[in-house]
Write a protein that holds these residues in place. Sequence first.
Motif, PDB file in Angstrom:
ATOM      1  N   THR A   2      79.455  25.621  19.166  1.00  0.00           N
ATOM      2  CA  THR A   2      80.741  25.301  18.531  1.00  0.00           C
ATOM      3  C   THR A   2      80.805  23.908  17.917  1.00  0.00           C
ATOM      4  N   GLY A   3      79.944  23.003  18.367  1.00  0.00           N
ATOM      5  CA  GLY A   3      79.996  21.625  17.905  1.00  0.00           C
ATOM      6  C   GLY A   3      81.006  20.765  18.640  1.00  0.00           C
ATOM      7  N   ALA A   4      81.789  21.348  19.548  1.00  0.00           N
ATOM      8  CA  ALA A   4      82.772  20.579  20.324  1.00  0.00           C
ATOM      9  C   ALA A   4      82.047  19.627  21.270  1.00  0.00           C
ATOM     10  N   TRP A   5      82.639  18.472  21.522  1.00  0.00           N
ATOM     11  CA  TRP A   5      82.021  17.498  22.431  1.00  0.00           C
ATOM     12  C   TRP A   5      82.107  17.968  23.880  1.00  0.00           C
ATOM     13  N   ILE A   6      80.998  17.863  24.597  1.00  0.00           N
ATOM     14  CA  ILE A   6      80.953  18.154  26.035  1.00  0.00           C
ATOM     15  C   ILE A   6      80.240  17.003  26.736  1.00  0.00           C
ATOM     16  N   ASP A   7      80.488  16.858  28.023  1.00  0.00           N
ATOM     17  CA  ASP A   7      79.878  15.798  28.824  1.00  0.00           C
ATOM     18  C   ASP A   7      78.380  16.060  28.932  1.00  0.00           C
ATOM     19  N   GLY A   8      77.589  15.174  28.375  1.00  0.00           N
ATOM     20  CA  GLY A   8      76.138  15.350  28.351  1.00  0.00           C
ATOM     21  C   GLY A   8      75.473  15.245  29.706  1.00  0.00           C
ATOM     22  N   PHE A   9      76.085  14.524  30.653  1.00  0.00           N
ATOM     23  CA  PHE A   9      75.510  14.416  31.987  1.00  0.00           C
ATOM     24  C   PHE A   9      75.719  15.704  32.784  1.00  0.00           C
ATOM     25  N   LYS A  10      76.731  16.478  32.425  1.00  0.00           N
ATOM     26  CA  LYS A  10      77.040  17.726  33.127  1.00  0.00           C
ATOM     27  C   LYS A  10      76.571  18.961  32.362  1.00  0.00           C
ATOM     28  N   ALA A  11      76.115  18.780  31.133  1.00  0.00           N
ATOM     29  CA  ALA A  11      75.695  19.907  30.282  1.00  0.00           C
ATOM     30  C   ALA A  11      74.362  20.484  30.749  1.00  0.00           C
ATOM     31  N   PHE A  12      74.032  21.644  30.189  1.00  0.00           N
ATOM     32  CA  PHE A  12      72.750  22.313  30.433  1.00  0.00           C
ATOM     33  C   PHE A  12      72.081  22.483  29.076  1.00  0.00           C
ATOM     34  N   TYR A  13      70.762  22.368  29.059  1.00  0.00           N
ATOM     35  CA  TYR A  13      70.044  22.241  27.800  1.00  0.00           C
ATOM     36  C   TYR A  13      69.076  23.396  27.565  1.00  0.00           C
ATOM     37  N   LYS A  14      69.140  23.906  26.340  1.00  0.00           N
ATOM     38  CA  LYS A  14      68.306  25.031  25.934  1.00  0.00           C
ATOM     39  C   LYS A  14      67.266  24.546  24.928  1.00  0.00           C
ATOM     40  N   GLY A  15      65.989  24.747  25.261  1.00  0.00           N
ATOM     41  CA  GLY A  15      64.901  24.352  24.371  1.00  0.00           C
ATOM     42  C   GLY A  15      64.696  25.376  23.268  1.00  0.00           C
ATOM     43  N   LEU A  52      67.956  27.429  31.251  1.00  0.00           N
ATOM     44  CA  LEU A  52      68.517  26.157  30.792  1.00  0.00           C
ATOM     45  C   LEU A  52      68.129  25.037  31.757  1.00  0.00           C
ATOM     46  N   LEU A  53      67.959  23.848  31.216  1.00  0.00           N
ATOM     47  CA  LEU A  53      67.619  22.684  32.027  1.00  0.00           C
ATOM     48  C   LEU A  53      68.869  21.861  32.315  1.00  0.00           C
ATOM     49  N   GLU A  54      68.964  21.343  33.540  1.00  0.00           N
ATOM     50  CA  GLU A  54      70.038  20.407  33.822  1.00  0.00           C
ATOM     51  C   GLU A  54      69.632  19.050  33.262  1.00  0.00           C
ATOM     52  N   TYR A  55      70.553  18.116  33.217  1.00  0.00           N
ATOM     53  CA  TYR A  55      70.369  16.846  32.526  1.00  0.00           C
ATOM     54  C   TYR A  55      69.074  16.131  32.883  1.00  0.00           C
ATOM     55  N   ASP A  56      68.760  15.938  34.168  1.00  0.00           N
ATOM     56  CA  ASP A  56      67.578  15.155  34.553  1.00  0.00           C
ATOM     57  C   ASP A  56      66.276  15.777  34.040  1.00  0.00           C
ATOM     58  N   ARG A  57      66.178  17.093  34.082  1.00  0.00           N
ATOM     59  CA  ARG A  57      64.959  17.753  33.582  1.00  0.00           C
ATOM     60  C   ARG A  57      64.885  17.667  32.057  1.00  0.00           C
ATOM     61  N   PHE A  58      66.011  17.812  31.403  1.00  0.00           N
ATOM     62  CA  PHE A  58      66.067  17.651  29.950  1.00  0.00           C
ATOM     63  C   PHE A  58      65.624  16.241  29.565  1.00  0.00           C
ATOM     64  N   LYS A  59      66.207  15.237  30.219  1.00  0.00           N
ATOM     65  CA  LYS A  59      65.866  13.839  29.941  1.00  0.00           C
ATOM     66  C   LYS A  59      64.374  13.604  30.147  1.00  0.00           C
ATOM     67  N   GLY A  60      63.831  14.133  31.238  1.00  0.00           N
ATOM     68  CA  GLY A  60      62.401  13.975  31.515  1.00  0.00           C
ATOM     69  C   GLY A  60      61.535  14.579  30.413  1.00  0.00           C
ATOM     70  N   ALA A  61      61.908  15.740  29.927  1.00  0.00           N
ATOM     71  CA  ALA A  61      61.143  16.404  28.866  1.00  0.00           C
ATOM     72  C   ALA A  61      61.156  15.569  27.589  1.00  0.00           C
ATOM     73  N   ILE A  62      62.292  14.979  27.267  1.00  0.00           N
ATOM     74  CA  ILE A  62      62.403  14.152  26.060  1.00  0.00           C
ATOM     75  C   ILE A  62      61.566  12.885  26.202  1.00  0.00           C
ATOM     76  N   VAL A  63      61.655  12.236  27.350  1.00  0.00           N
ATOM     77  CA  VAL A  63      60.930  10.983  27.569  1.00  0.00           C
ATOM     78  C   VAL A  63      59.421  11.218  27.532  1.00  0.00           C
ATOM     79  N   VAL A  64      58.957  12.285  28.155  1.00  0.00           N
ATOM     80  CA  VAL A  64      57.527  12.586  28.168  1.00  0.00           C
ATOM     81  C   VAL A  64      57.017  12.824  26.745  1.00  0.00           C
TER      82      VAL A  64
END
Length: 158
Positions: A99-112, A132-144
């Motif tokens: 939808t493009g609506a803003w959601i809390d990124g720390f509480k969101a779930f991420y789809k690759g 879906l990945l929770e925030y910490d796993r998403f962040k780890g994937a991006i950083v790696v």
Amino acid sequence: MCNHAMTRRRFVGLVPGLALVVAGCGQSTTGPVEVKWGRDTCDYCGMVIGEPRFAAQLRAGTNHKVYKFDDLGDAILFLVKQDWAAHPATEFWVGHMETGAWIDGFKAFYKGGQRTPMAHGFGALPAAADGLLEYDRFKGAIVVRGSTSRCETGAVQG
């Protein structure tokens, strides 16, 4: 009899105060801010922000400064370089990938596997689901993975 006529001198004297009141209206020290789609630029790579479904914002520091990003991955790569990254008042807002609506990124779930502006490949959803990945796993994937070929590695620091 009381004279409440608005003289030119009185009007000119009120203008600066009125300007301050109007300027302060609608400004908050929390939550996402308006993005000027197609005009605002990413605070990490400098590209124009044009896709609400993959955009992100960080709000942080003692002055609650807002940083805007064209891709969720750029926001993470910027965030991990900041000394305020772990501060409890830091906010992370991401665009809902449908939808493009803003959601809390720390509480969101991420789809690759998504086609995103800077090819980081993740979209955000507000609820957990299989795959879906929770925030910490998403962040780890991006950083790696680090910056993509579309991003400049010498990002602006805040």
